[in-house]
Design a protein around this motif. Structure first.
Motif, PDB file in Angstrom:
ATOM      1  N   ARG A   1       0.875  -1.169   0.000  1.00 59.79           N
ATOM      2  CA  ARG A   1       0.000   0.000   0.000  1.00 59.79           C
ATOM      3  C   ARG A   1       0.913   1.220   0.000  1.00 59.79           C
ATOM      4  O   ARG A   1       1.841   1.294   0.799  1.00 59.79           O
ATOM      5  CB  ARG A   1      -0.900   0.014   1.231  1.00 59.79           C
ATOM      6  CG  ARG A   1      -1.867   1.188   1.230  1.00 59.79           C
ATOM      7  CD  ARG A   1      -2.811   1.138   2.387  1.00 59.79           C
ATOM      8  NE  ARG A   1      -3.698  -0.023   2.219  1.00 59.79           N
ATOM      9  CZ  ARG A   1      -4.545  -0.412   3.134  1.00 59.79           C
ATOM     10  NH1 ARG A   1      -4.627   0.210   4.291  1.00 59.79           N
ATOM     11  NH2 ARG A   1      -5.320  -1.459   2.922  1.00 59.79           N
ATOM     12  N   THR A   2       0.654   2.151  -0.906  1.00 59.18           N
ATOM     13  CA  THR A   2       1.495   3.334  -1.043  1.00 59.18           C
ATOM     14  C   THR A   2       0.760   4.555  -0.518  1.00 59.18           C
ATOM     15  O   THR A   2      -0.374   4.828  -0.919  1.00 59.18           O
ATOM     16  CB  THR A   2       1.884   3.546  -2.521  1.00 59.18           C
ATOM     17  OG1 THR A   2       2.564   2.373  -2.984  1.00 59.18           O
ATOM     18  CG2 THR A   2       2.787   4.752  -2.681  1.00 59.18           C
ATOM     19  N   LEU A   3       1.410   5.272   0.384  1.00 57.25           N
ATOM     20  CA  LEU A   3       0.854   6.481   0.977  1.00 57.25           C
ATOM     21  C   LEU A   3       1.726   7.654   0.530  1.00 57.25           C
ATOM     22  O   LEU A   3       2.857   7.818   1.007  1.00 57.25           O
ATOM     23  CB  LEU A   3       0.855   6.373   2.505  1.00 57.25           C
ATOM     24  CG  LEU A   3       0.122   5.136   3.037  1.00 57.25           C
ATOM     25  CD1 LEU A   3       0.692   4.692   4.353  1.00 57.25           C
ATOM     26  CD2 LEU A   3      -1.350   5.439   3.145  1.00 57.25           C
ATOM     27  N   LEU A   4       1.234   8.448  -0.393  1.00 58.63           N
ATOM     28  CA  LEU A   4       1.980   9.564  -0.943  1.00 58.63           C
ATOM     29  C   LEU A   4       2.174  10.647   0.113  1.00 58.63           C
ATOM     30  O   LEU A   4       1.226  11.000   0.824  1.00 58.63           O
ATOM     31  CB  LEU A   4       1.234  10.137  -2.151  1.00 58.63           C
ATOM     32  CG  LEU A   4       1.973  11.149  -2.996  1.00 58.63           C
ATOM     33  CD1 LEU A   4       3.221  10.521  -3.627  1.00 58.63           C
ATOM     34  CD2 LEU A   4       1.048  11.672  -4.072  1.00 58.63           C
ATOM     35  N   ILE A   5       3.373  11.157   0.223  1.00 57.65           N
ATOM     36  CA  ILE A   5       3.674  12.226   1.170  1.00 57.65           C
ATOM     37  C   ILE A   5       3.507  13.556   0.437  1.00 57.65           C
ATOM     38  O   ILE A   5       4.188  13.809  -0.556  1.00 57.65           O
ATOM     39  CB  ILE A   5       5.104  12.095   1.724  1.00 57.65           C
ATOM     40  CG1 ILE A   5       5.244  10.785   2.503  1.00 57.65           C
ATOM     41  CG2 ILE A   5       5.451  13.301   2.599  1.00 57.65           C
ATOM     42  CD1 ILE A   5       6.668  10.462   2.919  1.00 57.65           C
ATOM     43  N   PHE A   6       2.615  14.400   0.923  1.00 53.26           N
ATOM     44  CA  PHE A   6       2.413  15.703   0.305  1.00 53.26           C
ATOM     45  C   PHE A   6       3.478  16.698   0.731  1.00 53.26           C
ATOM     46  O   PHE A   6       3.918  17.526  -0.048  1.00 53.26           O
ATOM     47  CB  PHE A   6       1.034  16.268   0.647  1.00 53.26           C
ATOM     48  CG  PHE A   6      -0.096  15.486   0.047  1.00 53.26           C
ATOM     49  CD1 PHE A   6      -0.118  15.158  -1.297  1.00 53.26           C
ATOM     50  CD2 PHE A   6      -1.144  15.069   0.839  1.00 53.26           C
ATOM     51  CE1 PHE A   6      -1.165  14.445  -1.847  1.00 53.26           C
ATOM     52  CE2 PHE A   6      -2.201  14.356   0.298  1.00 53.26           C
ATOM     53  CZ  PHE A   6      -2.201  14.038  -1.050  1.00 53.26           C
ATOM     54  N   GLU A   7       3.880  16.621   2.011  1.00 55.66           N
ATOM     55  CA  GLU A   7       4.882  17.553   2.525  1.00 55.66           C
ATOM     56  C   GLU A   7       5.579  16.925   3.723  1.00 55.66           C
ATOM     57  O   GLU A   7       4.933  16.320   4.575  1.00 55.66           O
ATOM     58  CB  GLU A   7       4.212  18.865   2.938  1.00 55.66           C
ATOM     59  CG  GLU A   7       5.172  19.944   3.334  1.00 55.66           C
ATOM     60  CD  GLU A   7       4.490  21.290   3.545  1.00 55.66           C
ATOM     61  OE1 GLU A   7       5.187  22.231   3.915  1.00 55.66           O
ATOM     62  OE2 GLU A   7       3.265  21.387   3.347  1.00 55.66           O
ATOM     63  N   ASP A   8       6.901  17.083   3.767  1.00 57.91           N
ATOM     64  CA  ASP A   8       7.707  16.610   4.898  1.00 57.91           C
ATOM     65  C   ASP A   8       7.932  17.757   5.873  1.00 57.91           C
ATOM     66  O   ASP A   8       8.050  18.907   5.462  1.00 57.91           O
ATOM     67  CB  ASP A   8       9.098  16.155   4.416  1.00 57.91           C
ATOM     68  CG  ASP A   8       9.114  14.753   3.887  1.00 57.91           C
ATOM     69  OD1 ASP A   8       8.484  13.881   4.505  1.00 57.91           O
ATOM     70  OD2 ASP A   8       9.784  14.532   2.869  1.00 57.91           O
ATOM     71  N   PHE A   9       8.067  17.427   7.150  1.00 62.45           N
ATOM     72  CA  PHE A   9       8.414  18.397   8.178  1.00 62.45           C
ATOM     73  C   PHE A   9       9.629  17.860   8.925  1.00 62.45           C
ATOM     74  O   PHE A   9       9.529  17.427  10.073  1.00 62.45           O
ATOM     75  CB  PHE A   9       7.238  18.629   9.127  1.00 62.45           C
ATOM     76  CG  PHE A   9       6.022  19.155   8.422  1.00 62.45           C
ATOM     77  CD1 PHE A   9       5.931  20.492   8.084  1.00 62.45           C
ATOM     78  CD2 PHE A   9       4.991  18.305   8.057  1.00 62.45           C
ATOM     79  CE1 PHE A   9       4.823  20.984   7.416  1.00 62.45           C
ATOM     80  CE2 PHE A   9       3.883  18.781   7.390  1.00 62.45           C
ATOM     81  CZ  PHE A   9       3.783  20.124   7.062  1.00 62.45           C
ATOM     82  N   PRO A  10      10.818  17.874   8.280  1.00 61.65           N
ATOM     83  CA  PRO A  10      11.985  17.205   8.837  1.00 61.65           C
ATOM     84  C   PRO A  10      12.554  17.833  10.099  1.00 61.65           C
ATOM     85  O   PRO A  10      13.294  17.193  10.815  1.00 61.65           O
ATOM     86  CB  PRO A  10      13.000  17.274   7.695  1.00 61.65           C
ATOM     87  CG  PRO A  10      12.593  18.476   6.910  1.00 61.65           C
ATOM     88  CD  PRO A  10      11.097  18.520   7.015  1.00 61.65           C
ATOM     89  N   ASN A  11      12.223  19.076  10.411  1.00 62.23           N
ATOM     90  CA  ASN A  11      12.821  19.704  11.570  1.00 62.23           C
ATOM     91  C   ASN A  11      11.973  19.616  12.825  1.00 62.23           C
ATOM     92  O   ASN A  11      12.299  20.209  13.831  1.00 62.23           O
ATOM     93  CB  ASN A  11      13.153  21.170  11.262  1.00 62.23           C
ATOM     94  CG  ASN A  11      14.274  21.262  10.244  1.00 62.23           C
ATOM     95  OD1 ASN A  11      15.152  20.415  10.211  1.00 62.23           O
ATOM     96  ND2 ASN A  11      14.211  22.268   9.411  1.00 62.23           N
ATOM     97  N   LEU A  12      10.877  18.873  12.761  1.00 61.83           N
ATOM     98  CA  LEU A  12      10.084  18.654  13.963  1.00 61.83           C
ATOM     99  C   LEU A  12      10.839  17.732  14.888  1.00 61.83           C
ATOM    100  O   LEU A  12      11.567  16.846  14.439  1.00 61.83           O
ATOM    101  CB  LEU A  12       8.720  18.044  13.624  1.00 61.83           C
ATOM    102  CG  LEU A  12       7.738  18.953  12.904  1.00 61.83           C
ATOM    103  CD1 LEU A  12       6.461  18.188  12.603  1.00 61.83           C
ATOM    104  CD2 LEU A  12       7.423  20.175  13.738  1.00 61.83           C
ATOM    105  N   PRO A  13      10.673  17.906  16.171  1.00 57.17           N
ATOM    106  CA  PRO A  13      11.381  17.023  17.098  1.00 57.17           C
ATOM    107  C   PRO A  13      10.908  15.579  16.948  1.00 57.17           C
ATOM    108  O   PRO A  13       9.734  15.326  16.767  1.00 57.17           O
ATOM    109  CB  PRO A  13      11.039  17.575  18.479  1.00 57.17           C
ATOM    110  CG  PRO A  13       9.904  18.499  18.289  1.00 57.17           C
ATOM    111  CD  PRO A  13       9.866  18.900  16.852  1.00 57.17           C
ATOM    112  N   GLY A  14      11.852  14.675  16.982  1.00 56.81           N
ATOM    113  CA  GLY A  14      11.546  13.258  16.942  1.00 56.81           C
ATOM    114  C   GLY A  14      11.709  12.676  18.315  1.00 56.81           C
ATOM    115  O   GLY A  14      11.941  13.400  19.281  1.00 56.81           O
ATOM    116  N   PRO A  15      11.606  11.371  18.433  1.00 56.82           N
ATOM    117  CA  PRO A  15      11.775  10.728  19.733  1.00 56.82           C
ATOM    118  C   PRO A  15      13.147  11.067  20.319  1.00 56.82           C
ATOM    119  O   PRO A  15      14.164  10.800  19.699  1.00 56.82           O
ATOM    120  CB  PRO A  15      11.656   9.240  19.430  1.00 56.82           C
ATOM    121  CG  PRO A  15      10.964   9.176  18.109  1.00 56.82           C
ATOM    122  CD  PRO A  15      11.319  10.435  17.374  1.00 56.82           C
TER     123      PRO A  15
END
Length: 152
Positions: A133-147
């Motif tokens: 199943r493919t879920l297209l990414i419309f926009e990334d937010f790479p600078n949000l804090p991760g774990p």
């Protein structure tokens, strides 16, 4: 290995900038340069720090389309599937997951036509992959804090 607040601060700073000098790192966590160096070496030896990497902008690399792809695979063969997925250059991340699916991929491609090729001709061609199943990414937010991380 038990981590103290200074160790956690070092890891946090290195996540933000793995190229920071020992002097800059020491100043950021308020310890001596020698202390910072010794702690980084100890964190590496203990396996807490497993390497240093670079973050890139996929669009500037010509990868204008991104998607999460979930896979259901035949259970006895999940390791073989993982090994074959690692050989596909457009697959940026592979995670074995629990739940409805067995594997989740982050795929970066030039465009939707290239994404289609990767999913249908490369991923689906791997023996033991049952469904995707493919879920297209419309926009990334790479600078949000991760774990355990922090925003820049």
């Amino acid at each position: 290995m038990e981590l103290d607040d200074t160790d956690r601060a070092i890891v946090r700073e290195l996540r933000r900038d793995a190229r920071a000098s020992m002097t800059t790192l020491a100043e950021a966590v308020h310890i001596s340069r020698a202390g910072a160096h010794a702690r980084v070496r100890r964190l590496q030896a203990a396996g807490v720090i497993t390497g240093f990497t670079v973050r890139t902008d996929p669009v500037l690399l010509g990868q204008h389309t991104s998607a999460y792809v979930t896979l259901s695979v035949e259970q006895p063969a999940w390791q073989e599937v993982r090994l074959r997925l690692q050989d596909i250059p457009e697959v940026e991340h592979i995670a074995l997951v629990g739940g409805e699916f067995d594997v989740m991929l982050l795929v970066r491609a030039r465009d939707t036509r290239d994404l289609r090729r990767v999913v249908l001709e490369e991923v689906q061609a791997i023996p033991f992959v049952r469904t995707s199943r493919t879920l297209l990414i419309f926009e990334d937010f790479p600078n949000l804090p991760g774990p355990g991380g922090s925003a820049e």
